[in-house]
Motif scaffolding. Sequence first.
Motif, mmCIF file in Angstrom:
data_model
loop_
_atom_site.group_PDB
_atom_site.id
_atom_site.type_symbol
_atom_site.label_atom_id
_atom_site.label_comp_id
_atom_site.label_asym_id
_atom_site.label_seq_id
_atom_site.Cartn_x
_atom_site.Cartn_y
_atom_site.Cartn_z
ATOM 1 N N LEU A 194 23.143 98.399 -58.510
ATOM 2 C CA LEU A 194 23.126 97.246 -58.015
ATOM 3 C C LEU A 194 21.905 96.891 -57.090
ATOM 4 O O LEU A 194 21.237 97.754 -56.384
ATOM 5 N N TYR A 195 21.352 95.578 -57.192
ATOM 6 C CA TYR A 195 20.073 95.440 -56.787
ATOM 7 C C TYR A 195 20.206 94.492 -55.508
ATOM 8 O O TYR A 195 21.002 93.390 -55.530
ATOM 9 N N HIS A 196 19.782 94.948 -54.448
ATOM 10 C CA HIS A 196 19.831 94.247 -53.134
ATOM 11 C C HIS A 196 18.468 93.509 -52.771
ATOM 12 O O HIS A 196 17.567 94.090 -52.429
ATOM 13 N N HIS A 197 18.491 92.284 -52.937
ATOM 14 C CA HIS A 197 17.252 91.468 -52.993
ATOM 15 C C HIS A 197 17.076 90.932 -51.514
ATOM 16 O O HIS A 197 17.857 90.128 -50.871
ATOM 17 N N MET B 139 18.331 94.447 -43.397
ATOM 18 C CA MET B 139 19.302 94.951 -43.894
ATOM 19 C C MET B 139 19.988 95.911 -43.085
ATOM 20 O O MET B 139 19.333 96.402 -42.099
ATOM 21 N N SER C 216 13.365 94.789 -51.005
ATOM 22 C CA SER C 216 14.398 94.906 -51.781
ATOM 23 C C SER C 216 14.681 96.355 -52.348
ATOM 24 O O SER C 216 13.685 97.309 -52.393
ATOM 25 N N TRP D 79 17.568 99.131 -54.650
ATOM 26 C CA TRP D 79 18.570 99.669 -55.447
ATOM 27 C C TRP D 79 19.284 100.616 -54.771
ATOM 28 O O TRP D 79 19.162 101.452 -54.070
ATOM 29 N N SER D 80 20.751 100.304 -55.200
ATOM 30 C CA SER D 80 22.252 101.303 -54.872
ATOM 31 C C SER D 80 22.804 101.562 -55.983
ATOM 32 O O SER D 80 22.826 101.072 -56.884
ATOM 33 N N TYR E 291 17.541 87.630 -59.382
ATOM 34 C CA TYR E 291 17.695 87.469 -57.879
ATOM 35 C C TYR E 291 16.824 86.340 -57.338
ATOM 36 O O TYR E 291 16.979 85.850 -56.489
ATOM 37 N N ARG F 176 24.816 86.181 -60.919
ATOM 38 C CA ARG F 176 24.671 87.560 -60.325
ATOM 39 C C ARG F 176 24.687 88.570 -61.599
ATOM 40 O O ARG F 176 25.650 88.781 -62.228
ATOM 41 N N TYR G 290 23.658 92.733 -62.568
ATOM 42 C CA TYR G 290 23.248 94.303 -62.225
ATOM 43 C C TYR G 290 23.220 94.971 -63.411
ATOM 44 O O TYR G 290 23.411 94.412 -64.720
#
Length: 799
Positions: A51-54, A63, A70, A72-73, A152, A174, A176
């Motif tokens: 999952l990319y957290h932008h 965050m 940004s 990743w998780s 994103y 969206r 991923y």
Amino acid sequence: MTAQDESPSIHASRRIYNVLRDAAAKAVMEEDVWGEFFLYTIPAERVIRHLYHHVHPDTNTCMQNGNRSSYWSTEDTIVKFEKTPFTHGAMRFCYRMKKLSTPPQSASNHRFHSYGWSRASNYVAKCYQIDGRVDTSEEAKAAVRNDIGLQYEANHWAEVFNKRNPPQTICFIRAYAIEFPDREGAPWFAVERYIAGKDSYGTGFIKHNTNAGFRDTEQRRKTPQVFSAHSFYASHGTRLVADIQGVGDLYTDPQVLSRDYQFGDGDLGPRGMALFFQSFRHCTYSDAMGIPVFPLSRNELKHQAKYNENDLTVSDDGDDVSSTATDDVLDSFARMDLNRQRRRSSLLTHRDILKMHIQSSTESESESAASLSAASQKNTVRRSNLTIPEHLRQSKSMLRKTNTRKSPFTNKTRSKDSTDEVQSMLQLATKDAVFDHVSFHRKASGEIRARHSQNDVMPGLVVAPPMIPNDECRANLGVVHYELACLHGMGRFPETISHDDNKDDDDDDMNHDVNSVVFHLAHAASLYHVPACISLARVMAGLDSTVSHLLAQPVVPIDFELAKELLQRAMDAPPSFASPSEPKASAGCLLFQILQNEHDDTNHDYNDDGDSPTTPTTTPRVIMGVLEQTLELLETAKGEAKDVTKHEERLARGGRLAIGDKVTANYAMEGSFYPGVVVEIHDDNDNNGGINIMVQFDDDGSTELLSVDHVKPLIPPTATTQRSVAKQQELDPFGHDDSDEKCTVEPFVLQAELAELKAGIGENSQASILFQQAAEEAMTAGKMKSATKWSLRAAELES
């Protein structure tokens, strides 16, 4: 709270929520569109979901884990994945996939899962392929990550767009990544929801524009085009979201164009932005959104008016990608994938595009090919006259007599409109660009001015405040105008060539619209774009320009006064415009030589025509001021080059910081980042192997130990420019010649010239020091004769 009381951002979020809710409700009501493929019978596979957290740099929200960048998780899940792709393109395979929705942790029961896989959500999974098999290389995995990050990034600008309350809110799907750890090579796939059906206009999947100037001429929707333009001004000219495609206002697979080429092979940078604005048509919608009018030349506007929305807009490879014939052959995914391949080569097909236009307007294919070959050779070898010292060591009167530049217009009569447009543009070049109400197609009161088109009436538009460009945006606008001038000089837009100036002769030299070249160079110069200032100044001083071989008298007349003004403008470009110092120094070298010629002329009792003596307007002190400024710029350029080298070394290390790197750091964890330098690096073994950075702040010299998440590398402004030049050289088949922006005189020669001038006004001590410095640098460069000469001159002045 009523709808009228809601803020624009809340109202936009509510509209997007309604769009997605309606789409989900429709999917639940309908039978599974993939039911016939029996995906639920396929054994489930374990995957790692990435999952990319932008976190966009413009976002001030931290965050939860303290990250301000940004990241990743990962999480484990299971999917049902078909064995063979249901379609493919030139670069990727596309598979059907099902994944059970994850219920919220607060849910009291998981009743939804009793439906099982038959009611699981439908997804499409895309991977890169090589030689007919899934590509499991690290490059392919990086490309998947880049695609997701790019989507994103595009959605961030969609959210910014929606906050201005447009008639239609937009959204990007969206995405991923999933990784199959149990498969050979652990391949990566980009995953997004499956879009099916038609929009409210009764149409399905549509490509609205591309990264190289194509725009849809069938549906002609305004929202996608206005959004692309809005993204440029909202990002201060650093981004432009293109390749808008999808169903309705739900988009997918975009391409972001950036000032510094951050977004993969399809990122054509400022040149792609120029291609967009050349075909973009302002309308009441863009006026209401507060988007300033992007100026186009008379010939460009005439071309737009001539076709009145029915013109053929050429795509990257010369095909109209929204044609019925193409739709019959390729499905939407294959068209997307074909476009991805085109993204990489869109700047490599200018000759093909030019050939297509020429062939359509000539009777013989062989004749058009011959004409194209001649034009290509002239455009490929665009060399400047770099023998400036020899050329300019003549008096101005001799330059007027012996100017050897040959123009195709020499024996032609240019129309008065063309002549007047060029003259007005040359005057505009020395004035700062103004963004007043006229620039936004508004009245002084702020009311939108009516446009003439009957099809351009949009009742109910909410008028947003004007998007007035800041200095960063103005600088990037200057780059875009300069790129448009270069594109015209390459013959990229043969349809804008005016036949008013070439009525009686079909000359192969007339292979591009020179008026548009002057127009965009002038607008770029008004925005302090240094290469544009130099290009115009060189032509006015009797030299050639790398931008166009047609920029010669009578198109651009010899005008030394205006040339000097433009060169000084280039040298004085504000620091906020982040212009590199080397091109500024190049302008200083040329300005010095022009001033030196004028000074030499005043030393003669009469000029070369035997007329009255020349008025002495150039004094030694004026020349000295230019030389001192030029030498300062050259010294600054050395420092910029060192910063860029350090930046490139950091990139080669994979972005890891090292001692001595310039950074910005979160001072006292208060959320404000201040500049400093890395003085120590510590491995924190008690914090899962994290890294802590000791930063010494520039303002007060204090130090602070921070986690790496709170320290950002400081990217030199000139790194963007150098990266742009390198990318241009890689992509541009015509070659990128930046020789006009290089200083043609060694710094020690300029030092010696300055020393001689100081000696001439009696400042012997300073002159001696400068001569000695010039001698030492000349000796280092192996110029022993000059070194000896200047060393003796220094000794002479000391005695």
